[in-house]
Design a protein around this motif. Structure first.
Motif, PDB file in Angstrom:
ATOM      1  N   ALA A  85      19.919 115.670  88.678  1.00 42.10           N
ATOM      2  CA  ALA A  85      21.175 116.391  88.447  1.00 42.10           C
ATOM      3  C   ALA A  85      22.233 115.972  89.466  1.00 42.10           C
ATOM      4  N   ILE A  86      21.818 115.849  90.722  1.00 44.01           N
ATOM      5  CA  ILE A  86      22.758 115.413  91.763  1.00 44.01           C
ATOM      6  C   ILE A  86      23.305 114.026  91.442  1.00 44.01           C
ATOM      7  N   ARG A  87      22.419 113.137  90.987  1.00 44.47           N
ATOM      8  CA  ARG A  87      22.857 111.767  90.688  1.00 44.47           C
ATOM      9  C   ARG A  87      23.881 111.754  89.550  1.00 44.47           C
ATOM     10  N   ILE A  88      23.636 112.584  88.537  1.00 45.97           N
ATOM     11  CA  ILE A  88      24.576 112.634  87.410  1.00 45.97           C
ATOM     12  C   ILE A  88      25.935 113.147  87.869  1.00 45.97           C
ATOM     13  N   HIS A  89      25.948 114.228  88.638  1.00 48.04           N
ATOM     14  CA  HIS A  89      27.219 114.816  89.051  1.00 48.04           C
ATOM     15  C   HIS A  89      27.932 113.961  90.101  1.00 48.04           C
ATOM     16  N   GLN A  90      27.176 113.267  90.951  1.00 45.77           N
ATOM     17  CA  GLN A  90      27.803 112.322  91.878  1.00 45.77           C
ATOM     18  C   GLN A  90      28.402 111.150  91.124  1.00 45.77           C
ATOM     19  N   ASN A  91      27.744 110.744  90.043  1.00 43.41           N
ATOM     20  CA  ASN A  91      28.262 109.663  89.222  1.00 43.41           C
ATOM     21  C   ASN A  91      29.613 110.042  88.618  1.00 43.41           C
ATOM     22  N   LEU A  92      29.772 111.306  88.255  1.00 44.04           N
ATOM     23  CA  LEU A  92      31.057 111.764  87.723  1.00 44.04           C
ATOM     24  C   LEU A  92      32.152 111.652  88.771  1.00 44.04           C
ATOM     25  N   LEU A  93      31.816 112.037  89.996  1.00 44.97           N
ATOM     26  CA  LEU A  93      32.824 112.037  91.057  1.00 44.97           C
ATOM     27  C   LEU A  93      33.208 110.632  91.497  1.00 44.97           C
ATOM     28  N   ALA A  94      32.401 109.646  91.124  1.00 40.64           N
ATOM     29  CA  ALA A  94      32.715 108.262  91.476  1.00 40.64           C
ATOM     30  C   ALA A  94      33.757 107.659  90.542  1.00 40.64           C
ATOM     31  N   LEU A  98      39.231 110.509  86.337  1.00 37.31           N
ATOM     32  CA  LEU A  98      39.120 111.872  85.819  1.00 37.31           C
ATOM     33  C   LEU A  98      40.277 112.729  86.304  1.00 37.31           C
ATOM     34  N   PRO A  99      40.776 113.641  85.460  1.00 41.92           N
ATOM     35  CA  PRO A  99      41.833 114.566  85.889  1.00 41.92           C
ATOM     36  C   PRO A  99      41.349 115.473  87.022  1.00 41.92           C
ATOM     37  N   ARG A 100      42.286 116.021  87.749  1.00 39.05           N
ATOM     38  CA  ARG A 100      41.981 116.829  88.925  1.00 39.05           C
ATOM     39  C   ARG A 100      41.091 118.013  88.591  1.00 39.05           C
ATOM     40  N   GLN A 101      41.364 118.713  87.497  1.00 25.97           N
ATOM     41  CA  GLN A 101      40.569 119.892  87.137  1.00 25.97           C
ATOM     42  C   GLN A 101      39.130 119.519  86.823  1.00 25.97           C
ATOM     43  N   GLN A 102      38.936 118.387  86.164  1.00 24.82           N
ATOM     44  CA  GLN A 102      37.576 117.971  85.836  1.00 24.82           C
ATOM     45  C   GLN A 102      36.828 117.489  87.078  1.00 24.82           C
ATOM     46  N   VAL A 103      37.531 116.915  88.029  1.00 25.73           N
ATOM     47  CA  VAL A 103      36.904 116.551  89.304  1.00 25.73           C
ATOM     48  C   VAL A 103      36.421 117.814  90.011  1.00 25.73           C
ATOM     49  N   HIS A 104      37.232 118.860  89.990  1.00 23.57           N
ATOM     50  CA  HIS A 104      36.832 120.129  90.617  1.00 23.57           C
ATOM     51  C   HIS A 104      35.631 120.739  89.905  1.00 23.57           C
ATOM     52  N   GLN A 105      35.599 120.607  88.568  1.00 17.35           N
ATOM     53  CA  GLN A 105      34.448 121.122  87.827  1.00 17.35           C
ATOM     54  C   GLN A 105      33.173 120.381  88.230  1.00 17.35           C
ATOM     55  N   ALA A 106      33.275 119.072  88.380  1.00 15.60           N
ATOM     56  CA  ALA A 106      32.109 118.283  88.811  1.00 15.60           C
ATOM     57  C   ALA A 106      31.704 118.655  90.239  1.00 15.60           C
ATOM     58  N   HIS A 107      32.676 118.919  91.095  1.00 19.45           N
ATOM     59  CA  HIS A 107      32.379 119.350  92.459  1.00 19.45           C
ATOM     60  C   HIS A 107      31.583 120.663  92.456  1.00 19.45           C
ATOM     61  N   ARG A 125      30.336 123.065 102.281  1.00 15.44           N
ATOM     62  CA  ARG A 125      31.529 122.231 102.469  1.00 15.44           C
ATOM     63  C   ARG A 125      32.271 122.014 101.154  1.00 15.44           C
ATOM     64  N   LEU A 126      31.522 121.722 100.079  1.00 22.98           N
ATOM     65  CA  LEU A 126      32.167 121.528  98.772  1.00 22.98           C
ATOM     66  C   LEU A 126      32.853 122.811  98.300  1.00 22.98           C
ATOM     67  N   LEU A 127      32.181 123.939  98.462  1.00 26.80           N
ATOM     68  CA  LEU A 127      32.727 125.205  97.968  1.00 26.80           C
ATOM     69  C   LEU A 127      33.959 125.629  98.754  1.00 26.80           C
ATOM     70  N   LEU A 128      33.952 125.405 100.060  1.00 24.33           N
ATOM     71  CA  LEU A 128      35.130 125.743 100.870  1.00 24.33           C
ATOM     72  C   LEU A 128      36.326 124.900 100.449  1.00 24.33           C
ATOM     73  N   ASP A 129      36.072 123.637 100.128  1.00 26.37           N
ATOM     74  CA  ASP A 129      37.167 122.789  99.637  1.00 26.37           C
ATOM     75  C   ASP A 129      37.695 123.294  98.303  1.00 26.37           C
TER      76      ASP A 129
END
Length: 400
Positions: A85-94, A98-107, A125-129
């Motif tokens: 799951a981490i690999r899939i979601h990190q792949n999205l962030l790479a 992607l639009p800003r809102q979708q980057v936040h959803q992946a975060h 750290r991710l949640l505080l951001d």
């Protein structure tokens, strides 16, 4: 491997195939369809793990396929395959496109992966951001931060986040506190317990004044917080302020009468120091009449025994057991009867008493009113459903 996973992968395969079909007229290479068919072969061969990897490679990351990637990652996380799951979601962030809102959803999804993996520092750290940068994901991020701070016992941080979740009108009127989620408690309830947890730590450090302040703040956020009243009663009794202790403990009757048994030991000490045992007796009898419970019956019976003897206490217990049967009451009655018997009858009563005690030892004393979790200790935070203040003493003739 569950049937649900296979079904979802088949569903994903159909969706990917449809999407690739639409894209085929615009794609010059056959690499992506090849990965797709490879995934189907894995699936048909009973190898869903290989199918997952193939479908990930086959499905391009863009705004149209983001939800599919996230759904697949969430499925893997729920199955316990957090690394995937981490690999899939990190792949999205790479993917910078992607639009800003979708980057936040992946975060947010990646933070949930980290929480499942126990990597709380990374998740925090991710949640505080997200709290700072994403209005859309702010409340969800704050709720997950509360989970982290609770698990790490960082009560000051939990109070800060919970206060931010609490609408201003709730802080002022205490009516209609905001819920933590669709199936969760009001945030004000959790916030009151955070103050109680912090008060407990201050008491261990000898900071009585600081603990008082935190407990009073707990009652500001939730005037029905039984735990705060109990802790105030115990604190004031230990400090020799017996009137204040009695006042705090008697408030529990209005907050939640099912917790009255928890007040009895401290009330007995406070009234004894005040020399007002008869006042306590009257109060306990009033509570017993309004809210029958085995601990109340036993407390009144003990008082009767101290003033009028075993026979009077046994007579009282017999009458109460006829109306409100309980194993604890039966055990106490057997003990009283043994004091007035000898020989074989006493031996038989002793055997019966031991059997009743064994039954009691094997049964839970407390149960969560929300999820049914049961145990022999009072947990203010239910280990089962993660609710605050829902574990109460079990009443009734099944286990009392």
């Amino acid at each position: 491997m569950t049937d649900l996973l296979v079904f979802l992968l088949l569903f994903a395969a159909i969706g990917i195939g449809w999407w690739l079909g639409r894209r085929s007229v615009r794609i010059a290479t056959t690499d992506l369809p090849g990965q797709y068919y490879k995934g189907l072969n894995y699936l048909l061969d009973g190898r869903p793990d290989g199918a997952v990897d193939a479908f990930i490679n086959a499905l391009e990351v863009n705004t149209e396929t983001l939800e599919t990637h996230i759904a697949l990652g969430n499925l893997l996380r729920k199955r316990g395959e957090v690394d995937r799951a981490i690999r899939i979601h990190q792949n999205l962030l790479a993917r910078p496109s992607l639009p800003r809102q979708q980057v936040h959803q992946a975060h947010l999804e990646l933070a949930r992966d980290y929480i499942s993996a126990g990597l709380f520092d990374r998740a925090e750290r991710l949640l505080l951001d997200l709290v700072k940068d994403s209005p859309e994901q702010r409340r969800a991020s704050q709720r997950h931060l509360l989970e982290i701070f609770q698990s790490q016992r960082e009560w000051a941080n939990a109070i800060q986040v919970a206060t931010a979740l609490l609408p201003r009108k709730s802080l002022l009127s205490q009516t209609g506190p905001a819920p933590l989620g669709a199936s969760r408690q009001p945030v004000a309830v959790a916030l009151a317990h955070y103050h109680c947890e912090l008060a407990a730590e201050l008491l261990k450090q000898g900071n009585i004044q600081g603990a008082r302040k935190e407990l009073q703040q707990a009652l500001v956020h939730d005037r029905l917080c039984v735990r705060a009243s109990l802790m105030i009663g115990e604190l004031e009794c230990q400090a020799g302020n017996y009137r204040q202790a009695v006042k705090a403990l008697r408030k529990v009757r209005q907050q939640d009468p099912e917790y009255i048994p928890e007040t009895i030991p401290t009330l007995q000490e406070a009234y004894r120091q005040l020399g007002e045992e008869q006042t306590l007796r009257q109060y306990l009898e009033e509570c017993l009449q309004a809210t029958p419970a085995a601990p109340l019956v036993l407390a009144v019976a003990d008082d009767i025994r101290s003033t009028s003897g075993d026979q009077a206490a046994a007579t009282f217990l017999s009458a109460q057991l006829a109306k409100y049967p309980s194993l604890r009451g039966l055990s106490r009655l057997i003990g009283l009867q043994m004091n007035n018997t000898e020989g074989q009858i006493r031996d038989n009563l002793s055997l019966l008493e031991r059997l009743v005690e064994r039954l009691l030892a094997e049964r839970p004393t407390y149960r969560c009113s929300h999820c049914g979790f049961a145990g022999r200790q009072l947990h203010w935070f239910c280990p089962g459903c993660k609710h605050w203040g829902t574990v109460k003493s079990i009443r009734g003739n099944r286990v009392d």
